[in-house]
Write a protein that holds these residues in place. Structure first.
Motif, PDB file in Angstrom:
ATOM      1  N   LEU A 200      72.245 -31.827  50.511  1.00  0.00           N
ATOM      2  CA  LEU A 200      72.664 -31.923  49.158  1.00  0.00           C
ATOM      3  C   LEU A 200      71.622 -33.023  48.479  1.00  0.00           C
ATOM      4  CD1 LEU A 200      76.242 -33.317  50.295  1.00  0.00           C
ATOM      5  CD2 LEU A 200      75.814 -31.273  48.641  1.00  0.00           C
ATOM      6  N   PRO A 201      71.855 -32.957  47.054  1.00  0.00           N
ATOM      7  CA  PRO A 201      70.981 -33.808  46.280  1.00  0.00           C
ATOM      8  C   PRO A 201      71.255 -35.055  46.602  1.00  0.00           C
ATOM      9  CG  PRO A 201      71.846 -31.977  44.960  1.00  0.00           C
ATOM     10  CD  PRO A 201      72.378 -31.822  46.470  1.00  0.00           C
ATOM     11  N   GLU A 202      70.206 -35.930  46.506  1.00  0.00           N
ATOM     12  CA  GLU A 202      70.293 -37.479  46.793  1.00  0.00           C
ATOM     13  C   GLU A 202      71.581 -38.192  46.115  1.00  0.00           C
ATOM     14  OE1 GLU A 202      67.719 -41.553  46.755  1.00  0.00           O
ATOM     15  OE2 GLU A 202      66.972 -39.548  46.104  1.00  0.00           O
ATOM     16  N   ASP A 203      71.642 -37.714  44.842  1.00  0.00           N
ATOM     17  CA  ASP A 203      72.895 -38.555  44.408  1.00  0.00           C
ATOM     18  C   ASP A 203      74.324 -38.045  44.868  1.00  0.00           C
ATOM     19  OD1 ASP A 203      72.639 -36.065  43.051  1.00  0.00           O
ATOM     20  OD2 ASP A 203      73.635 -36.802  41.363  1.00  0.00           O
ATOM     21  N   ALA A 204      74.455 -36.763  45.092  1.00  0.00           N
ATOM     22  CA  ALA A 204      75.787 -36.296  45.599  1.00  0.00           C
ATOM     23  C   ALA A 204      75.849 -36.681  47.144  1.00  0.00           C
ATOM     24  CB  ALA A 204      75.535 -34.718  45.755  1.00  0.00           C
ATOM     25  N   GLN A 205      74.837 -36.729  47.936  1.00  0.00           N
ATOM     26  CA  GLN A 205      74.994 -37.335  49.229  1.00  0.00           C
ATOM     27  C   GLN A 205      75.303 -38.664  49.437  1.00  0.00           C
ATOM     28  OE1 GLN A 205      72.072 -36.168  52.537  1.00  0.00           O
ATOM     29  NE2 GLN A 205      71.553 -38.218  52.573  1.00  0.00           N
ATOM     30  N   ALA A 206      74.829 -39.441  48.292  1.00  0.00           N
ATOM     31  CA  ALA A 206      74.927 -40.942  48.468  1.00  0.00           C
ATOM     32  C   ALA A 206      76.487 -40.917  47.971  1.00  0.00           C
ATOM     33  CB  ALA A 206      74.265 -41.588  47.374  1.00  0.00           C
ATOM     34  N   ARG A 207      77.123 -40.144  47.055  1.00  0.00           N
ATOM     35  CA  ARG A 207      78.410 -40.676  46.701  1.00  0.00           C
ATOM     36  C   ARG A 207      79.459 -40.246  47.827  1.00  0.00           C
ATOM     37  NH1 ARG A 207      76.975 -37.521  42.251  1.00  0.00           N
ATOM     38  NH2 ARG A 207      78.582 -35.510  42.937  1.00  0.00           N
TER      39      ARG A 207
ATOM     40  N   ARG B 153      81.130 -27.169  46.598  1.00  0.00           N
ATOM     41  CA  ARG B 153      81.100 -26.215  45.513  1.00  0.00           C
ATOM     42  C   ARG B 153      80.508 -26.391  44.065  1.00  0.00           C
ATOM     43  NH1 ARG B 153      85.840 -22.695  46.458  1.00  0.00           N
ATOM     44  NH2 ARG B 153      86.735 -23.119  48.308  1.00  0.00           N
ATOM     45  N   VAL B 154      80.711 -27.592  43.846  1.00  0.00           N
ATOM     46  CA  VAL B 154      80.007 -27.972  42.455  1.00  0.00           C
ATOM     47  C   VAL B 154      78.530 -27.895  42.620  1.00  0.00           C
ATOM     48  CG1 VAL B 154      79.593 -29.831  41.161  1.00  0.00           C
ATOM     49  CG2 VAL B 154      81.609 -29.733  41.638  1.00  0.00           C
ATOM     50  N   GLU B 155      78.030 -28.248  43.744  1.00  0.00           N
ATOM     51  CA  GLU B 155      76.564 -28.106  43.927  1.00  0.00           C
ATOM     52  C   GLU B 155      76.013 -26.716  44.250  1.00  0.00           C
ATOM     53  OE1 GLU B 155      74.251 -30.450  43.283  1.00  0.00           O
ATOM     54  OE2 GLU B 155      75.798 -32.125  42.956  1.00  0.00           O
ATOM     55  N   GLY B 156      76.792 -26.085  44.856  1.00  0.00           N
ATOM     56  CA  GLY B 156      76.507 -24.620  44.847  1.00  0.00           C
ATOM     57  C   GLY B 156      76.427 -24.039  43.370  1.00  0.00           C
ATOM     58  N   LEU B 157      77.482 -24.150  42.642  1.00  0.00           N
ATOM     59  CA  LEU B 157      77.621 -23.575  41.360  1.00  0.00           C
ATOM     60  C   LEU B 157      76.183 -24.046  40.555  1.00  0.00           C
ATOM     61  CD1 LEU B 157      81.186 -23.967  40.545  1.00  0.00           C
ATOM     62  CD2 LEU B 157      80.086 -21.649  40.748  1.00  0.00           C
ATOM     63  N   ALA B 158      75.603 -25.277  41.004  1.00  0.00           N
ATOM     64  CA  ALA B 158      74.658 -25.872  40.123  1.00  0.00           C
ATOM     65  C   ALA B 158      73.428 -25.248  40.699  1.00  0.00           C
ATOM     66  CB  ALA B 158      74.603 -27.287  40.056  1.00  0.00           C
ATOM     67  N   GLY B 159      73.259 -24.173  41.893  1.00  0.00           N
ATOM     68  CA  GLY B 159      72.063 -23.759  42.276  1.00  0.00           C
ATOM     69  C   GLY B 159      71.531 -24.311  43.504  1.00  0.00           C
ATOM     70  N   THR B 160      72.001 -25.143  43.993  1.00  0.00           N
ATOM     71  CA  THR B 160      71.780 -26.086  45.279  1.00  0.00           C
ATOM     72  C   THR B 160      72.013 -25.046  46.449  1.00  0.00           C
ATOM     73  OG1 THR B 160      72.247 -28.097  44.704  1.00  0.00           O
ATOM     74  CG2 THR B 160      71.976 -28.065  46.956  1.00  0.00           C
ATOM     75  N   ALA B 161      70.954 -24.909  47.088  1.00  0.00           N
ATOM     76  CA  ALA B 161      70.887 -23.916  48.410  1.00  0.00           C
ATOM     77  C   ALA B 161      71.551 -24.519  49.594  1.00  0.00           C
ATOM     78  CB  ALA B 161      69.265 -23.577  48.839  1.00  0.00           C
ATOM     79  N   GLY B 162      72.233 -23.525  50.544  1.00  0.00           N
ATOM     80  CA  GLY B 162      72.823 -24.011  51.553  1.00  0.00           C
ATOM     81  C   GLY B 162      74.398 -24.369  51.427  1.00  0.00           C
ATOM     82  N   MET B 163      74.983 -24.191  50.193  1.00  0.00           N
ATOM     83  CA  MET B 163      76.292 -24.450  49.686  1.00  0.00           C
ATOM     84  C   MET B 163      77.327 -23.641  50.050  1.00  0.00           C
ATOM     85  SD  MET B 163      75.789 -27.726  49.154  1.00  0.00           S
ATOM     86  CE  MET B 163      74.489 -27.937  50.148  1.00  0.00           C
ATOM     87  N   ASP B 164      77.083 -22.232  50.890  1.00  0.00           N
ATOM     88  CA  ASP B 164      77.903 -21.192  51.036  1.00  0.00           C
ATOM     89  C   ASP B 164      78.880 -21.678  52.012  1.00  0.00           C
ATOM     90  OD1 ASP B 164      75.982 -19.772  49.756  1.00  0.00           O
ATOM     91  OD2 ASP B 164      74.914 -18.853  51.478  1.00  0.00           O
TER      92      ASP B 164
END
Length: 478
Positions: free
Chosen positions: A450-457, A410-421
């Motif tokens: 996901l972006p690298e940092d989010a995936q790592a978390r 949800r956070v990444e989708g709001l930030a504009g990351t694709a594929g977070m629907d």
């Protein structure tokens, strides 16, 4: 065939107790008898009568009654301090004649004034028989006596036990602050916590009730037959009776209630019993949760610490009897306290005697709560944390990380990351009614883009470290 005991020993002719508090559990609740037994109430009545007599003399309210000397005051107060089994028996004999409990105390004190010359040289105390109980209705004595007794029972006996229990909970919460545990909302696996945090919740809840109970207003009044000081004003019109009443009530360690009918309205008692009952309900919740954790294997029971035994027929079992006993006694205590709270606030017109009978059960209500406190303390002493059992449960429930994955999406989708629907729907498809293992969850996370940092978390998460601020909450660092 109906079984009867016609030819058996007659227990009714012995001193065997009818109730469990004065029988089986006497040793655990005996301290309350110093405050809430019938002899304790009569001792408090004697104290009020003695202090009223001394108070009137010292303030020179009554013509001809001069302030007492130190020997006389010591003699009068020693009547209270030495009030024991012989005096209890004597008072019973007097009451058998008077058919009135407060009148019996009045006569008892008058008799002691008659005898004062046997111990004090040149005393005028025998002249002051008419001053005993002067300007008092029975409820003036009773409400003050109950105030003294209830305050003592709560402050000196019940509350210290509750504070001790909270200290136990704090210690357990601290020692288990970092022990991860699978939560079970609605009885189903849920976002992990730590055992310490869950125990700290109970300590926190109980502390709130303790603060309320510590701030109780123990009210009292001494204002005559209908609360107007009418006889007082006619008898000694020069005295400021409301001001004197306030001073006397405060002298006894109570707070003055200036406006009453014949009775002190008992609202403070209702408030206190509601608070104690609420504390009981919280402890009941603690008992049932501990019982559940035992049944789940999260706690092992230590017989030596608990002071109990196992099943009578199944040697593999250790019954959680301390928590079950606490649960039962808390239910009985709360039922009585809630009845007291509901009924004591009502009196027909200026006075009826329902409160006289009702208040005699205060000791029973607090006794069952005190017994429960003792059992909870014993039960907690007998618990060992089974952290390996909890770890196993966590390892078998990787699906609980679905909440974290969904929120990051949800956070990444709001930030504009694709594929977070549709994060909720996608996690529901993955986890609902499915047991998800480590590999499945990690593969799903990697597949999201996901972006690298989010995936790592997310890849660093395990059920046993997905605990938020639980460790800090357990020790009060938040």
């Amino acid at each position: 065939m109906q079984m009867r005991f016609d030819n058996c020993f007659d227990f009714a002719k012995s001193d065997i107790a009818l109730g469990p508090l004065d029988g089986r559990y006497r040793s655990q609740v005996a301290a309350l008898t110093n405050y809430l037994s019938e002899p304790a109430l009569n001792r408090a009545r004697l104290l009020v009568e003695v202090e009223w007599l001394i108070f009137l003399a010292e303030n020179q309210i009554l013509t001809g009654v001069t302030p007492f000397n130190e020997d006389e005051k010591r003699y009068l107060r020693e009547l209270v301090a030495s009030f024991g089994s012989e005096e209890v028996s004597e008072l019973k004999r007097i009451e058998a004649e008077t058919r009135h409990d407060v009148k019996a105390v009045e006569y008892f004190l008058q008799e002691r004034l008659r005898r004062a010359g046997e111990q004090i040289a040149n005393t005028d105390l025998p002249r002051y028989l008419a001053a005993v109980h002067i300007f008092c209705t029975s409820e003036d004595i009773n409400n003050l006596s109950y105030g003294i007794c209830i305050k003592g029972a709560v402050s000196d006996v019940w509350l210290p036990q509750l504070l001790s229990l909270v200290e136990q909970l704090d210690e357990l919460a601290g020692s288990a602050a970092d022990v991860p545990m699978l939560a079970h909302t609605h009885g189903q696996p849920a976002t992990p916590v730590t055992l310490g945090k869950e125990i700290a919740v109970f300590a926190h809840r109980l502390r709130r009730q303790i603060r309320r109970i510590e701030n109780t207003e123990y009210l009292g009044k001494i204002n005559g037959a209908t609360g107007t000081w009418a006889a007082h004003q006619v008898g000694v019109p020069s005295a400021n009776w409301p001001l004197l009443a306030k001073a006397f009530v405060e002298h006894l360690g109570l707070q003055w209630n200036p406006l009453t009918t014949q009775i002190e309205s008992h609202d403070w008692q209702s408030e206190l019993y509601s608070d104690i009952s609420r504390a009981n309900r919280i402890m009941h919740n603690l008992a049932t949760d501990c019982w559940s954790y035992i049944s789940m294997g999260y706690f092992h029971q230590n017989l030596a610490g608990q002071g109990s035994t196992g099943s009578s027929t199944m040697p593999h079992k250790v019954n959680p009897i301390r928590f079950e006993n606490a649960e039962a006694n808390l239910e009985i205590s709360s039922a009585l306290l809630e009845t007291l709270s509901a009924t004591l606030v009502t009196s027909r017109l200026q006075r009826d005697l329902t409160d006289s009978s009702t208040q005699r059960n205060i000791g029973v209500a607090l006794g069952h709560s005190l017994l429960a406190l003792n059992n909870l303390a014993g039960g907690l002493r007998g618990l060992d944390v089974a952290d390996q059992v909890m770890k196993r449960d966590l390892d078998q429930n990787w699906e609980v990380l679905g909440e974290a994955v969904q929120q990051v999406m949800r956070v990444e989708g709001l930030a504009g990351t694709a594929g977070m629907d549709n994060p909720y729907e996608r996690l529901k498809e993955l986890t609902r009614d499915n047991r998800v293992d480590e590999a499945t969850m990690r593969d799903f996370v990697v597949s999201l883009g996901l972006p690298e940092d989010a995936q790592a978390r997310l890849l660093a998460l395990r059920p046993d470290n997905y605990i938020g601020y639980a460790s800090e909450l357990a020790v009060g660092n938040i």
